[in-house]
Enzyme design. Structure first.
Site, PDB file in Angstrom:
ATOM      1  N   HIS A 205       0.778  -1.190   0.110  1.00 49.83           N
ATOM      2  CA  HIS A 205       0.141  -0.101   0.020  1.00 49.83           C
ATOM      3  C   HIS A 205       0.574   1.309   0.079  1.00 49.83           C
ATOM      4  O   HIS A 205       0.395   2.274   0.542  1.00 49.83           O
ATOM      5  CB  HIS A 205      -0.883   0.046   1.187  1.00 49.83           C
ATOM      6  CG  HIS A 205      -2.113  -1.084   1.214  1.00 49.83           C
ATOM      7  ND1 HIS A 205      -2.745  -1.660   2.319  1.00 49.83           N
ATOM      8  CD2 HIS A 205      -2.360  -1.954  -0.031  1.00 49.83           C
ATOM      9  CE1 HIS A 205      -3.292  -2.644   1.846  1.00 49.83           C
ATOM     10  NE2 HIS A 205      -3.181  -2.810   0.509  1.00 49.83           N
TER      11      HIS A 205
ATOM     12  N   GLU B 246      -6.848 -11.045  18.472  1.00 51.36           N
ATOM     13  CA  GLU B 246      -8.123 -11.267  18.213  1.00 51.36           C
ATOM     14  C   GLU B 246      -8.442 -12.057  17.093  1.00 51.36           C
ATOM     15  O   GLU B 246      -7.708 -12.137  16.047  1.00 51.36           O
ATOM     16  CB  GLU B 246      -8.916  -9.877  17.742  1.00 51.36           C
ATOM     17  CG  GLU B 246      -9.169  -9.067  19.023  1.00 51.36           C
ATOM     18  CD  GLU B 246      -9.639  -7.737  18.428  1.00 51.36           C
ATOM     19  OE1 GLU B 246      -9.550  -6.695  19.295  1.00 51.36           O
ATOM     20  OE2 GLU B 246     -10.120  -7.522  17.394  1.00 51.36           O
TER      21      GLU B 246
HETATM   22  C1  BV8 Z   1      -8.245  -2.448  -5.078  1.00 50.02           C
HETATM   23  C2  BV8 Z   1      -2.988   2.994   2.640  1.00 50.02           C
HETATM   24  C3  BV8 Z   1      -8.680  -2.664  -7.646  1.00 50.02           C
HETATM   25  C4  BV8 Z   1      -3.510   3.991   2.881  1.00 50.02           C
HETATM   26  C5  BV8 Z   1      -4.841   1.175   2.731  1.00 50.02           C
HETATM   27  C6  BV8 Z   1     -12.703  -7.413  -2.436  1.00 50.02           C
HETATM   28  C7  BV8 Z   1     -13.808  -7.553  -1.490  1.00 50.02           C
HETATM   29  C8  BV8 Z   1     -14.453  -6.319  -0.789  1.00 50.02           C
HETATM   30  C9  BV8 Z   1     -13.979  -5.104  -1.120  1.00 50.02           C
HETATM   31  C10 BV8 Z   1     -12.929  -5.027  -1.958  1.00 50.02           C
HETATM   32  C11 BV8 Z   1     -12.673  -6.092  -2.900  1.00 50.02           C
HETATM   33  N1  BV8 Z   1     -11.805  -5.775  -3.550  1.00 50.02           N
HETATM   34  C12 BV8 Z   1     -11.408  -4.335  -3.403  1.00 50.02           C
HETATM   35  C13 BV8 Z   1     -12.300  -3.760  -2.207  1.00 50.02           C
HETATM   36  C14 BV8 Z   1     -12.191  -2.926  -2.219  1.00 50.02           C
HETATM   37  C15 BV8 Z   1     -11.153  -2.382  -1.245  1.00 50.02           C
HETATM   38  C16 BV8 Z   1     -11.524  -2.761   0.152  1.00 50.02           C
HETATM   39  O1  BV8 Z   1     -10.535  -4.058   0.532  1.00 50.02           O
HETATM   40  N2  BV8 Z   1     -12.228  -2.710   0.953  1.00 50.02           N
HETATM   41  C17 BV8 Z   1     -12.512  -3.358   2.361  1.00 50.02           C
HETATM   42  C18 BV8 Z   1     -12.475  -2.099   3.379  1.00 50.02           C
HETATM   43  C19 BV8 Z   1     -13.748  -4.232   2.481  1.00 50.02           C
HETATM   44  N3  BV8 Z   1      -9.663  -2.436  -1.520  1.00 50.02           N
HETATM   45  C20 BV8 Z   1      -9.335  -1.487  -2.264  1.00 50.02           C
HETATM   46  O2  BV8 Z   1      -9.750  -0.414  -2.474  1.00 50.02           O
HETATM   47  C21 BV8 Z   1      -7.893  -1.866  -2.932  1.00 50.02           C
HETATM   48  N4  BV8 Z   1      -7.672  -1.491  -4.073  1.00 50.02           N
HETATM   49  O3  BV8 Z   1      -9.042  -3.171  -4.785  1.00 50.02           O
HETATM   50  O4  BV8 Z   1      -8.099  -1.969  -6.340  1.00 50.02           O
HETATM   51  C22 BV8 Z   1     -10.037  -1.809  -7.687  1.00 50.02           C
HETATM   52  C23 BV8 Z   1      -9.876  -0.449  -8.076  1.00 50.02           C
HETATM   53  C24 BV8 Z   1     -11.099  -0.092  -8.479  1.00 50.02           C
HETATM   54  C25 BV8 Z   1     -12.442  -0.584  -7.954  1.00 50.02           C
HETATM   55  C26 BV8 Z   1     -12.511  -1.945  -7.531  1.00 50.02           C
HETATM   56  C27 BV8 Z   1     -11.240  -2.521  -7.375  1.00 50.02           C
HETATM   57  C28 BV8 Z   1      -6.686  -0.786  -2.338  1.00 50.02           C
HETATM   58  C29 BV8 Z   1      -6.878  -1.118  -0.673  1.00 50.02           C
HETATM   59  C30 BV8 Z   1      -5.737  -0.041  -0.143  1.00 50.02           C
HETATM   60  C31 BV8 Z   1      -6.171   1.027   0.774  1.00 50.02           C
HETATM   61  N5  BV8 Z   1      -5.119   1.564   1.396  1.00 50.02           N
HETATM   62  N6  BV8 Z   1      -3.581   1.695   3.309  1.00 50.02           N
HETATM   63  C32 BV8 Z   1      -3.565   4.546   4.365  1.00 50.02           C
HETATM   64  O5  BV8 Z   1      -2.859   3.890   4.996  1.00 50.02           O
HETATM   65  O6  BV8 Z   1      -4.479   5.259   4.627  1.00 50.02           O
HETATM   66  S1  BV8 Z   1      -5.619  -0.232   3.464  1.00 50.02           S
HETATM   67  C33 BV8 Z   1      -5.113   0.208   5.147  1.00 50.02           C
HETATM   68  O7  BV8 Z   1      -6.376  -0.515   5.680  1.00 50.02           O
HETATM   69  C34 BV8 Z   1      -3.819  -0.525   5.685  1.00 50.02           C
HETATM   70  O8  BV8 Z   1      -3.180  -0.475   4.611  1.00 50.02           O
HETATM   71  C35 BV8 Z   1      -4.743  -1.922   5.879  1.00 50.02           C
HETATM   72  O9  BV8 Z   1      -4.422  -2.639   4.616  1.00 50.02           O
HETATM   73  C36 BV8 Z   1      -6.006  -1.724   6.226  1.00 50.02           C
HETATM   74  C37 BV8 Z   1      -6.038  -1.807   7.795  1.00 50.02           C
HETATM   75  O10 BV8 Z   1      -6.033  -3.034   8.086  1.00 50.02           O
HETATM   76  P1  BV8 Z   1      -5.144  -3.839   9.200  1.00 50.02           P
HETATM   77  O11 BV8 Z   1      -3.544  -3.267   8.653  1.00 50.02           O
HETATM   78  O12 BV8 Z   1      -5.225  -5.027   9.228  1.00 50.02           O
HETATM   79  O13 BV8 Z   1      -5.505  -2.904  10.469  1.00 50.02           O
HETATM   80  P2  BV8 Z   1      -6.569  -3.120  11.243  1.00 50.02           P
HETATM   81  O14 BV8 Z   1      -6.578  -1.820  12.157  1.00 50.02           O
HETATM   82  O15 BV8 Z   1      -7.727  -3.142  10.596  1.00 50.02           O
HETATM   83  O16 BV8 Z   1      -6.464  -4.367  12.112  1.00 50.02           O
HETATM   84  C38 BV8 Z   1      -5.458  -4.392  12.910  1.00 50.02           C
HETATM   85  C39 BV8 Z   1      -5.219  -5.857  13.496  1.00 50.02           C
HETATM   86  O17 BV8 Z   1      -4.167  -6.056  14.289  1.00 50.02           O
HETATM   87  C40 BV8 Z   1      -6.481  -6.381  14.260  1.00 50.02           C
HETATM   88  O18 BV8 Z   1      -6.936  -7.550  13.899  1.00 50.02           O
HETATM   89  C41 BV8 Z   1      -6.112  -6.267  15.951  1.00 50.02           C
HETATM   90  O19 BV8 Z   1      -6.803  -7.347  16.516  1.00 50.02           O
HETATM   91  C42 BV8 Z   1      -4.690  -6.533  15.556  1.00 50.02           C
HETATM   92  N7  BV8 Z   1      -3.872  -6.201  16.703  1.00 50.02           N
HETATM   93  C43 BV8 Z   1      -3.894  -5.148  17.496  1.00 50.02           C
HETATM   94  N8  BV8 Z   1      -2.765  -5.001  18.297  1.00 50.02           N
HETATM   95  C44 BV8 Z   1      -1.677  -5.962  17.901  1.00 50.02           C
HETATM   96  C45 BV8 Z   1      -2.556  -6.874  16.949  1.00 50.02           C
HETATM   97  N9  BV8 Z   1      -1.928  -7.672  16.439  1.00 50.02           N
HETATM   98  C46 BV8 Z   1      -0.774  -8.052  16.919  1.00 50.02           C
HETATM   99  N10 BV8 Z   1      -0.287  -7.318  17.732  1.00 50.02           N
HETATM  100  C47 BV8 Z   1      -0.537  -6.474  18.469  1.00 50.02           C
HETATM  101  N11 BV8 Z   1      -0.111  -5.835  19.408  1.00 50.02           N
END
Ligand code: BV8
Ligand code: ZN
Length: 247
Positions: free
Chosen positions: A126, A221
């Site tokens: 990303h 989690e």
């Molecule tokens: C795209 C950069 C083609 C910017 C980011 C299929 C199904 C559904 C939706 C889609 C699909 N395909 C595409 C989509 C749309 C979308 C998507 O996935 N939406 C989701 C929300 C449903 N995807 C996209 O748009 C992607 N592009 O598909 O292009 C396309 C193009 C046009 C039209 C269609 C398709 C691009 C996605 C990238 C976006 N940019 N980041 C920024 O940083 O602001 S995403 C960003 O959010 C992060 O990079 C990361 O990917 C995501 C956050 O997730 P995590 O990193 O997992 O963090 P989160 O807080 O959620 O979870 C933390 C975890 O850690 C928890 O589980 C917690 O329990 C755990 N934790 C906490 N403490 C600890 C721990 N673990 C271990 N130790 C600890 N101490």
């Protein structure tokens, strides 16, 4: 002093870790949580910036509509990051890159902490908060700590934007394909600190599983990926990954 009960690593995973030659690690915001980097989703909340859910302010549409607001969001996060250090999980993962013949690190994080821990050839799915890119010619520029960030493109004069992949945008060409190829070949795959909700990144766990890898999740989690994992180590990655240093 509250002692943290750490999970037991199975005999099978220990043996596979000892004899592995090709490992892949996929990380998310959770691996940086113990460094002080806020995660996006935690405790049932998801990050909101100035009233906008993060997947709105971090969206392609927002760059069109209000690039200044997008910069404010990333400038704020870069400010948060500037004096944060990699934690024990980043350091252990970096150690694996010299312990195993092949160990590929694939991250969704834009914070650069894997590299700060000595990680090499980290596949940034990303992008990076430490780079800017021209909205027109895509030229990229490093953003240095404590220096004003560049605003205009030197070669074409157009405005610069954060060099990160925003929602609705394609991943950097080749990055996902390379990660998918490595995932399909690896024997051991660790899924560390990701909620597994954002695609195509989360799809790498399935690709590794389908490729025959033993998949291990490290997360306090359960996630939608836990089902496909061969082993789930419940807890913080900064406390669990260093256990592998003793194997
Ligand atoms: C795209 C950069 C083609 C910017 C980011 C299929 C199904 C559904 C939706 C889609 C699909 N395909 C595409 C989509 C749309 C979308 C998507 O996935 N939406 C989701 C929300 C449903 N995807 C996209 O748009 C992607 N592009 O598909 O292009 C396309 C193009 C046009 C039209 C269609 C398709 C691009 C996605 C990238 C976006 N940019 N980041 C920024 O940083 O602001 S995403 C960003 O959010 C992060 O990079 C990361 O990917 C995501 C956050 O997730 P995590 O990193 O997992 O963090 P989160 O807080 O959620 O979870 C933390 C975890 O850690 C928890 O589980 C917690 O329990 C755990 N934790 C906490 N403490 C600890 C721990 N673990 C271990 N130790 C600890 N101490
Ligand atoms: Zn340009």
């Amino acid at each position: 002093m509250q002692t943290v009960s750490l999970p037991v690593i199975s005999k099978e995973l220990r043996e596979r870790f000892q004899r592995a030659r090709d490992v892949l690690v996929l990380t998310g915001a959770g691996v940086s949580a113990e460094s002080g980097v806020p995660t996006f989703r935690g405790g049932g909340q998801s990050t909101v910036w100035k009233g906008m859910p993060f997947d709105v302010i971090s969206s392609a549409g927002m760059v069109q509509r209000d690039l200044t607001a997008v910069w404010e969001w990333f400038d704020y996060r870069r400010g948060l990051l500037s004096d944060l250090k990699p934690n024990a999980a980043h350091l252990e993962i970096a150690r694996w890159q010299s312990a195993f013949p092949q160990c590929n690190v694939v991250t969704q994080n834009v914070d650069g902490l894997h590299q700060a821990a000595g990680g090499r050839d980290v596949i940034e799915l990303h992008g990076s908060i430490w780079r800017a890119a021209c909205v027109n010619c895509r030229a990229t520029y490093e953003i240095e700590k404590a220096k004003p960030r560049p605003d205009l493109c030197v070669s074409c004069g157009e405005r610069l934007r954060p060099d990160v992949v925003l929602f609705g945008e394609m991943l950097p060409s080749g990055a996902f394909e390379l990660a998918a190829a490595k995932a399909s070949e690896c024997e051991l795959c660790f899924i560390v600190g990701t909620s597994g909700l954002v695609y195509p990144a989360a799809g790498l766990a399935e690709i590794a599983k389908d490729g025959g890898a033993f998949v291990c999740e490290v997360n306090p989690e359960r996630t939608p990926l836990s089902e496909l994992c061969d082993e789930v180590l419940t807890g913080k990655s900064g406390e669990i990954l260093p256990l592998f240093a003793k194997i």
